[in-house]
Design an enzyme around this catalytic site. Sequence first.
Site, PDB file in Angstrom:
ATOM      1  N   THR A  49      20.359  20.921 -46.382  1.00 62.62           N
ATOM      2  CA  THR A  49      19.180  20.416 -47.106  1.00 62.62           C
ATOM      3  C   THR A  49      19.590  19.586 -48.329  1.00 62.62           C
ATOM      4  O   THR A  49      18.758  18.899 -48.909  1.00 62.62           O
ATOM      5  CB  THR A  49      18.240  21.570 -47.555  1.00 62.62           C
ATOM      6  OG1 THR A  49      18.988  22.486 -48.350  1.00 62.62           O
ATOM      7  CG2 THR A  49      17.649  22.300 -46.358  1.00 62.62           C
ATOM      8  N   ASP A  73      30.048  25.371 -45.613  1.00 66.78           N
ATOM      9  CA  ASP A  73      28.997  26.384 -45.608  1.00 66.78           C
ATOM     10  C   ASP A  73      29.568  27.647 -46.251  1.00 66.78           C
ATOM     11  O   ASP A  73      30.486  28.264 -45.705  1.00 66.78           O
ATOM     12  CB  ASP A  73      28.603  26.639 -44.147  1.00 66.78           C
ATOM     13  CG  ASP A  73      27.545  27.716 -43.992  1.00 66.78           C
ATOM     14  OD1 ASP A  73      27.203  28.369 -44.994  1.00 66.78           O
ATOM     15  OD2 ASP A  73      27.071  27.896 -42.860  1.00 66.78           O
ATOM     16  N   ALA A 106      21.174  32.075 -58.245  1.00 64.52           N
ATOM     17  CA  ALA A 106      19.837  31.475 -58.232  1.00 64.52           C
ATOM     18  C   ALA A 106      18.931  32.352 -57.391  1.00 64.52           C
ATOM     19  O   ALA A 106      19.003  32.342 -56.174  1.00 64.52           O
ATOM     20  CB  ALA A 106      19.900  30.067 -57.647  1.00 64.52           C
ATOM     21  N   TYR A 150      13.383  34.199 -46.695  1.00 62.52           N
ATOM     22  CA  TYR A 150      13.779  33.752 -48.032  1.00 62.52           C
ATOM     23  C   TYR A 150      13.604  34.889 -49.044  1.00 62.52           C
ATOM     24  O   TYR A 150      14.553  35.259 -49.740  1.00 62.52           O
ATOM     25  CB  TYR A 150      12.925  32.548 -48.419  1.00 62.52           C
ATOM     26  CG  TYR A 150      13.343  31.860 -49.693  1.00 62.52           C
ATOM     27  CD1 TYR A 150      14.586  31.238 -49.802  1.00 62.52           C
ATOM     28  CD2 TYR A 150      12.475  31.801 -50.778  1.00 62.52           C
ATOM     29  CE1 TYR A 150      14.947  30.591 -50.973  1.00 62.52           C
ATOM     30  CE2 TYR A 150      12.837  31.154 -51.945  1.00 62.52           C
ATOM     31  CZ  TYR A 150      14.072  30.545 -52.040  1.00 62.52           C
ATOM     32  OH  TYR A 150      14.426  29.900 -53.202  1.00 62.52           O
ATOM     33  N   ARG A 167       7.192  20.404 -49.876  1.00 67.12           N
ATOM     34  CA  ARG A 167       6.596  21.095 -51.014  1.00 67.12           C
ATOM     35  C   ARG A 167       5.458  20.277 -51.616  1.00 67.12           C
ATOM     36  O   ARG A 167       5.319  19.088 -51.370  1.00 67.12           O
ATOM     37  CB  ARG A 167       7.667  21.426 -52.055  1.00 67.12           C
ATOM     38  CG  ARG A 167       8.480  22.619 -51.572  1.00 67.12           C
ATOM     39  CD  ARG A 167       9.385  23.134 -52.642  1.00 67.12           C
ATOM     40  NE  ARG A 167      10.625  22.395 -52.650  1.00 67.12           N
ATOM     41  CZ  ARG A 167      11.743  22.870 -53.186  1.00 67.12           C
ATOM     42  NH1 ARG A 167      11.769  24.047 -53.738  1.00 67.12           N
ATOM     43  NH2 ARG A 167      12.835  22.153 -53.158  1.00 67.12           N
TER      44      ARG A 167
HETATM   45  N1  UDP Z   1       0.505  23.045 -50.712  1.00 70.29           N
HETATM   46  C1  UDP Z   1      -0.600  22.244 -50.439  1.00 70.29           C
HETATM   47  N2  UDP Z   1      -0.398  21.063 -49.781  1.00 70.29           N
HETATM   48  C2  UDP Z   1       0.828  20.627 -49.412  1.00 70.29           C
HETATM   49  C3  UDP Z   1       1.965  21.428 -49.711  1.00 70.29           C
HETATM   50  C4  UDP Z   1       1.759  22.627 -50.357  1.00 70.29           C
HETATM   51  O1  UDP Z   1      -1.745  22.599 -50.760  1.00 70.29           O
HETATM   52  O2  UDP Z   1       0.916  19.528 -48.831  1.00 70.29           O
HETATM   53  C5  UDP Z   1       0.287  24.315 -51.434  1.00 70.29           C
HETATM   54  C6  UDP Z   1       0.926  25.519 -50.764  1.00 70.29           C
HETATM   55  O3  UDP Z   1       0.074  26.068 -49.792  1.00 70.29           O
HETATM   56  C7  UDP Z   1       1.136  26.429 -51.964  1.00 70.29           C
HETATM   57  C8  UDP Z   1       1.416  25.469 -53.119  1.00 70.29           C
HETATM   58  O4  UDP Z   1       0.917  24.209 -52.696  1.00 70.29           O
HETATM   59  O5  UDP Z   1      -0.054  27.144 -52.239  1.00 70.29           O
HETATM   60  C9  UDP Z   1       2.896  25.341 -53.451  1.00 70.29           C
HETATM   61  O6  UDP Z   1       3.578  25.110 -52.256  1.00 70.29           O
HETATM   62  P1  UDP Z   1       5.127  24.756 -52.188  1.00 70.29           P
HETATM   63  O7  UDP Z   1       5.465  24.600 -50.733  1.00 70.29           O
HETATM   64  O8  UDP Z   1       5.437  23.623 -53.091  1.00 70.29           O
HETATM   65  O9  UDP Z   1       5.906  25.988 -52.799  1.00 70.29           O
HETATM   66  P2  UDP Z   1       5.691  27.566 -52.879  1.00 70.29           P
HETATM   67  O10 UDP Z   1       5.362  27.799 -54.295  1.00 70.29           O
HETATM   68  O11 UDP Z   1       4.564  27.984 -51.971  1.00 70.29           O
HETATM   69  O12 UDP Z   1       6.987  28.132 -52.459  1.00 70.29           O
END
Ligand code: UDP
Length: 313
Positions: free
Chosen positions: A38, A59, A117, A148, A189
């Site tokens: 990644t 890795d 981390a 995770y 994200r």
């Molecule tokens: N989310 C969203 N639309 C997107 C991507 C994420 O509404 O296109 C929402 C997701 O469901 C979560 C929040 O944004 O509630 C943060 O998601 P992310 O994947 O960034 O990280 P998380 O904090 O969930 O690990």
Amino acid sequence: MANKTIIVTGGAGFIGSHICDWLIDEGDKVVCVDNLVTGKKDNIKLLLRHPNFTFMEQDVSRGLKIAGPVDQIYHMSSPASPIDYQKLPIETMMVNSLGTKNMLDMANEKRARILLASTSEVYGDPEKHPQTEDYWGHVNPIGPRSCYDESKRFAEALAMAFNKMHYVDVKIARIFNTYGPRMRANDGRVIPNFVMQALKGYDITIYGDGSQTRSFCYITDMVDGLTRLMNSGKSGEIVNMGNPDERKVVDVAKMIRDMTNSNSKITFHPLPKDDPTRRKPDITRAKDKLGWEPIISFEAGMKKTIDWFSTQM
Ligand code: UDP
């Protein structure tokens, strides 16, 4: 103390590469280890020419041999976006278990200090708000996020066991949502998704009704906090690292649309299973012990992030 030898696992990733930059600026020798699953070589392309910087494509769950002394290890390697770790659940669990074991063994052998981390995900979908370090969490052990959450919980437990049994000097950072330049545009994200969608004029995809919250920390604040934690006194310390500025996802969508002057439509889609409802760090411990708190506002950080994503298009 300049000229330490420091290993950064996951050093070609988003947070890892910013740590490498910081350490090189400080005059340290950096060994960046990444299997580029990644992470991206592009993130370290300027460092590759630096005499104090070495890159190893490897890795860490398969082991790592380093000749000579090592002073510090930042163990940052793991897929971290839900989309990535759900595509790579076994690799994620292996890097956080075997990979962490290998790095703790190295810290023990070299008598190096190690920063693990960890993540706000150890709190799962929290029943306590805001989250303090003494909260045990609310995690589904077999849900879509468990590869995770549970492997990071295991990593914390293993680090504490090495601290207890071998007196390894460990620090554990529970990292909350972090954003900024070098996030992958397609990592799934919320910030990269919304920014790319807004810049391209595509629909902005809110999952659920957007009332769920997250608290976003700008990358330079995060690196400042992590390096302070690494260089702080107490061994076995666990500290939340994040910005307590809590926002609803729907408000983030509107803000990004406004800041990009976009005509994108805001659309609503099913909420993924086990998506945490609220998340906000209590950073009292970081303030007290490290004198750290974020200084970049969400507006200022988003401006830099949007500018960066614009140049990537
Ligand atoms: N989310 C969203 N639309 C997107 C991507 C994420 O509404 O296109 C929402 C997701 O469901 C979560 C929040 O944004 O509630 C943060 O998601 P992310 O994947 O960034 O990280 P998380 O904090 O969930 O690990």
